[in-house]
Motif scaffolding. Structure first.
Motif, PDB file in Angstrom:
ATOM      1  N   LYS A 437       0.849  -1.190   0.000  1.00  0.00           N
ATOM      2  CA  LYS A 437       0.000   0.000   0.000  1.00  0.00           C
ATOM      3  C   LYS A 437       0.881   1.234   0.000  1.00  0.00           C
ATOM      4  N   GLY A 438       0.559   2.162  -0.879  1.00  0.00           N
ATOM      5  CA  GLY A 438       1.269   3.424  -0.944  1.00  0.00           C
ATOM      6  C   GLY A 438       0.284   4.569  -1.047  1.00  0.00           C
ATOM      7  N   LYS A 439       0.795   5.755  -1.187  1.00  0.00           N
ATOM      8  CA  LYS A 439      -0.064   6.929  -1.290  1.00  0.00           C
ATOM      9  C   LYS A 439      -0.776   6.912  -2.633  1.00  0.00           C
ATOM     10  N   GLY A 440      -2.078   6.659  -2.599  1.00  0.00           N
ATOM     11  CA  GLY A 440      -2.872   6.684  -3.821  1.00  0.00           C
ATOM     12  C   GLY A 440      -2.934   5.383  -4.572  1.00  0.00           C
ATOM     13  N   TYR A 441      -2.378   4.288  -4.028  1.00  0.00           N
ATOM     14  CA  TYR A 441      -2.453   3.008  -4.744  1.00  0.00           C
ATOM     15  C   TYR A 441      -2.367   1.835  -3.769  1.00  0.00           C
ATOM     16  N   THR A 442      -2.838   0.662  -4.226  1.00  0.00           N
ATOM     17  CA  THR A 442      -2.744  -0.599  -3.494  1.00  0.00           C
ATOM     18  C   THR A 442      -2.384  -1.692  -4.488  1.00  0.00           C
ATOM     19  N   TYR A 460      -5.091   2.211  -8.582  1.00  0.00           N
ATOM     20  CA  TYR A 460      -4.524   3.516  -8.239  1.00  0.00           C
ATOM     21  C   TYR A 460      -5.460   4.646  -8.638  1.00  0.00           C
ATOM     22  N   THR A 464      -2.115   9.703  -9.070  1.00  0.00           N
ATOM     23  CA  THR A 464      -0.881   9.036  -8.637  1.00  0.00           C
ATOM     24  C   THR A 464       0.017   8.735  -9.824  1.00  0.00           C
TER      25      THR A 464
END
Length: 747
Positions: A437-442, A460, A464
């Motif tokens: 998991k990141g900022k704006g996406y999985t 996303y 992003t």
């Protein structure tokens, strides 16, 4: 097998009674405390309201009435600046009409004004109005104030300060109130008076709005202790008409009039020399309070009754699950409930015992979730999920949530840089990619053994960007395993159910990357913009996408790709160039047909060689693609599918063999023990030993239900020779003995 419960009805009743009583205690004590506080607070508040309400209404009356008078003051201050209302202009035969219009506007400006008159000191015997000049005699006649002398009124009107005057006789019940405001020139010298006739109805309305119900009477009094306005009982007005009585009332808090006690509220004279008095009948006010108190008591009693009924219903409903548990436990135990034993305690002990015995089962379910998630992801990218509802159900069941509105697939080959299934780097990478998991996406990853790639599904937000996500993955993987791995990215799709298209494009981009041996991050979309070669241009990106769609058995993607290639070929120019392009495209499908031994496709390809145009060739190409995709879907053509089918068939046939082990399987299938162990875990979600244990357990359960063979023979035939030891193990896993299991499940 049935529970012996001679005393069970008593226990149930005891449990039900305690359940209801517990609810009642929880409800009753807080309710009584809150109700008592609420009742006392309400009573004090209402009593206080009775005392203060009269004063509040008087304050409202004072504010409303005096605000109107202040508006008239402001209006009067504007008159000296209006040239139309000068004495010279009003005496002029022509310009006097303009002055009348100005007075009409002034009359409309005051909400309590009935009419406006101007008295000029240089002409004291007449008044100027909106209707023109009129003499004081006419004014007094129209005002029904004949009891006042003309010179007396003229002197009264020549005031130096604003004041209210009453032109009605002292014996008259009605009033003729006028508000007088002196007019001053620029030198602050008074030269006249603005006379405002006050509307009785407007003042009466203010009084009516400010009364405290029918129990109160309000009075407006001037500095001469004359009642100017009043509302309420007439006998009170008769009493207060005497100035002496009025003076006494303003100094008291209670007064007795005609054998009736009244509470007094009074406001001191204001800047307008007006006083405001309210007389309240406390008995009538207390009747209202008592009625409110009685209503509160009725309401509290009603709530108490309803609450008791709700408590009873909740108690019964909350105890229903306990009864169901008692019945369920009675079917699974031979323990007798002792007399006087409290049923909920008994149920608690049995449930606790059951959970302890099945703790391993719950842990196993938790361990199965990652495997189930991987199976769902592989179905998704393999285009084996056809409906949105089915997809959502499967994703929810394995706790997969791909955030965002766009989706794409990244692929990493396990063939490069010694990233095989036995390396430490491989294990680290697979563990890292389980859920990212990141900022704006999985992202979620799954390993595809047949193509030796790791597929990463990414959801996303548009802001992003796929490029930023790919670069972040590339850096993270390098930091994790120390390898500069090639990452290939397919085009994004807006619908997750179409993610297989992106997967096929990612495989095509990965294949292209190996042929170039340069780029570490490659987008399939970038391949479509490659520089055209000299001569016939045959786009490598579309060719590789076509081969990958056939490899995956995806006819829909293959159809789209063939159509796109035909359009490219049509643009080649001359008919000969187009024909060469068609043979090149036909050769691509023929090579794949030969690879998977599709004789039907080869026969169609042979007949298709005699084509006149690419559009003439296209139906044959689509037919070949359909035959190839159908064959791929029908027969497992890859090593992974073949191994899975053959391996598990072999295990199912030999599950009871004493020599069954990973070493024996590795020897039979000519593979390493490590690879087989990983493969079984990946395909089943269980280790080899756990899979064999579950398989044998299911076979034993099936035999217990479907046959009447001796239990010891069933256990031995499943591969266990220590029958007593396995019986204990069976009870630990299942919760009952094999014999009890047969009794419960046989019809």
């Amino acid at each position: 097998m049935k529970l012996k419960l001679k005393k069970l009805p008593l226990f149930r009743m005891t449990g039900l009674t305690r359940s209801i009583l517990s609810y009642l205690v929880v409800f009753l004590f807080p309710f009584l405390i809150v109700s008592g506080i609420w009742f006392k607070t309400s009573k004090d508040s209402i009593n206080q309201q009775v005392t203060l309400s009269a004063r509040n209404h008087l304050l409202q009356l004072q504010s409303a009435f005096e605000n109107n008078l202040m508006q008239l003051n402001d209006l009067s201050h504007q008159i000296p600046f209006d040239n139309k209302l000068s004495l010279a202009q009003t005496n002029h035969a022509y310009y006097a009409t303009e002055g009348q219009q100005s007075l009409k506007k002034s009359r409309l400006a005051g909400s309590i004004v009935a009419d406006v008159f101007l008295l000029y000191y240089d002409k004291p015997e007449a008044l100027f109005s909106a209707d023109g000049w009129l003499s004081l005699d006419v004014f007094l006649k129209e005002a029904k104030a004949e009891s006042f002398a003309k010179n007396q009124v003229a002197e009264l009107f020549q005031t130096k300060v604003p004041k209210l005057v009453n032109l009605a006789s002292k014996t008259a019940i009605s009033k003729r109130l006028y508000y007088l405001v002196p007019l001053q020139n620029q030198d602050q010298v008074a030269y006249g008076t603005a006379i405002y006739a006050i509307k009785d109805s407007s003042i009466q309305q203010l009084l009516d709005q400010s009364t405290f119900g029918e129990e109160s009477s309000n009075f407006i009094v001037n500095k001469q202790n004359e009642v100017l306005f009043h509302t309420g009982k007439k006998e009170l007005l008769t009493y207060l008409k005497e100035k002496e009585q009025l003076q006494q009332v303003t100094k008291k808090t209670h007064v007795k009039i005609e054998q009736q006690d009244y509470q007094i509220q009074a406001l001191d004279k204001s800047s307008f020399d007006l006083a405001y008095i309210s007389l309240v009948d406390p008995n009538n006010a207390l009747d209202s309070v008592n009625q409110v108190q009685r209503n509160l008591l009725y309401f509290i009693g009603f709530i108490l009754i309803i609450g008791a009924m709700v408590v009873y219903v909740l108690g019964r409903r909350s105890y229903q699950p306990m009864r169901q548990l008692e019945k369920l436990i009675a079917n699974y135990t031979t323990q007798e409930v002792k007399e006087g034993e409290y049923a909920p305690s008994f149920v608690h002990e049995r449930i606790e015992q059951f959970l302890d015995e099945n703790k391993a089962l719950h842990q196993e379910i938790k361990r199965q979730t990652p495997h189930a998630r991987e199976q769902v992801l592989r179905k998704l990218i393999g285009d084996r999920i056809k409906t949105q509802a089915q997809l959502q159900l499967l994703l929810d069941s394995v706790h997969v949530k791909l955030t965002g509105q766009h989706f794409f697939v990244m692929t990493i080959s396990t063939k490069e840089n010694s990233l095989n299934e036995f390396s430490t780097e491989h294990d680290l990478l697979i563990e890292y990619l389980q859920t990212v998991k990141g900022k704006g996406y999985t992202a979620y990853a799954t390993e595809i053994l047949s193509t030796q790639v790791i597929a990463i599904l990414v959801g996303y937000e548009e802001i992003t960007g796929a490029k930023r996500i790919a670069e972040a993955f590339h850096h993270e993987i390098f930091d994790l395993v120390g390898l500069q791995l090639t990452i290939a990215i397919g085009d994004p799709v807006d619908n997750l159910i179409e993610i297989n298209r992106s997967f096929i494009e990612a495989l095509a981009a990965l294949e292209y990357a190996y042929s170039q041996k340069s780029q570490k991050i490659i987008f399939y979309d970038a391949l479509k913009d490659e520089t055209k070669k000299a001569g016939i241009h045959y786009p490598d990106s579309e060719e590789m996408k076509l081969v990958q769609s056939l490899t995956q058995g995806d006819y829909a993607v293959a159809t789209e790709t063939i159509h796109a290639l035909i359009e490219v070929g049509v643009k080649q120019g001359s008919p000969n160039a187009q024909k060469m392009f068609g043979f090149y495209l036909l050769n691509t499908l023929t090579k794949f047909a030969s690879k998977i031994d599709s004789h039907d496709a080869l026969m169609v390809a042979e007949k298709a060689t005699d084509f006149h145009s690419l559009y003439d060739l296209e139906p044959n190409l689509l037919q070949i693609a359909q035959l190839l995709c159908a064959l791929v879907q029908e027969k497992p053509q890859n090593k992974e599918s073949q191994l899975k089918q053959e391996l598990f068939d072999f295990i199912n046939k030999n599950y009871a063999a004493s020599q069954l082990s990973l070493e024996w399987l590795a020897e039979e299938f000519d593979m390493s023990v490590s690879y087989l162990s990983r493969f079984i875990k990946k395909e089943s979600g269980l280790t080899f030993s756990k899979y064999i244990q579950e398989l044998r357990l299911n076979k034993i359960k099936q035999a217990l239900v479907e046959t009447n063979r001796p239990i010891k023979d069933i256990i031995r035939d499943a591969g266990y020779y220590d029958v007593s030891n396995y019986t204990r193990k069976f009870r630990t896993i299942v919760g009952v003995t094999p014999g009890q299991y047969r009794t419960l499940h046989q019809n």
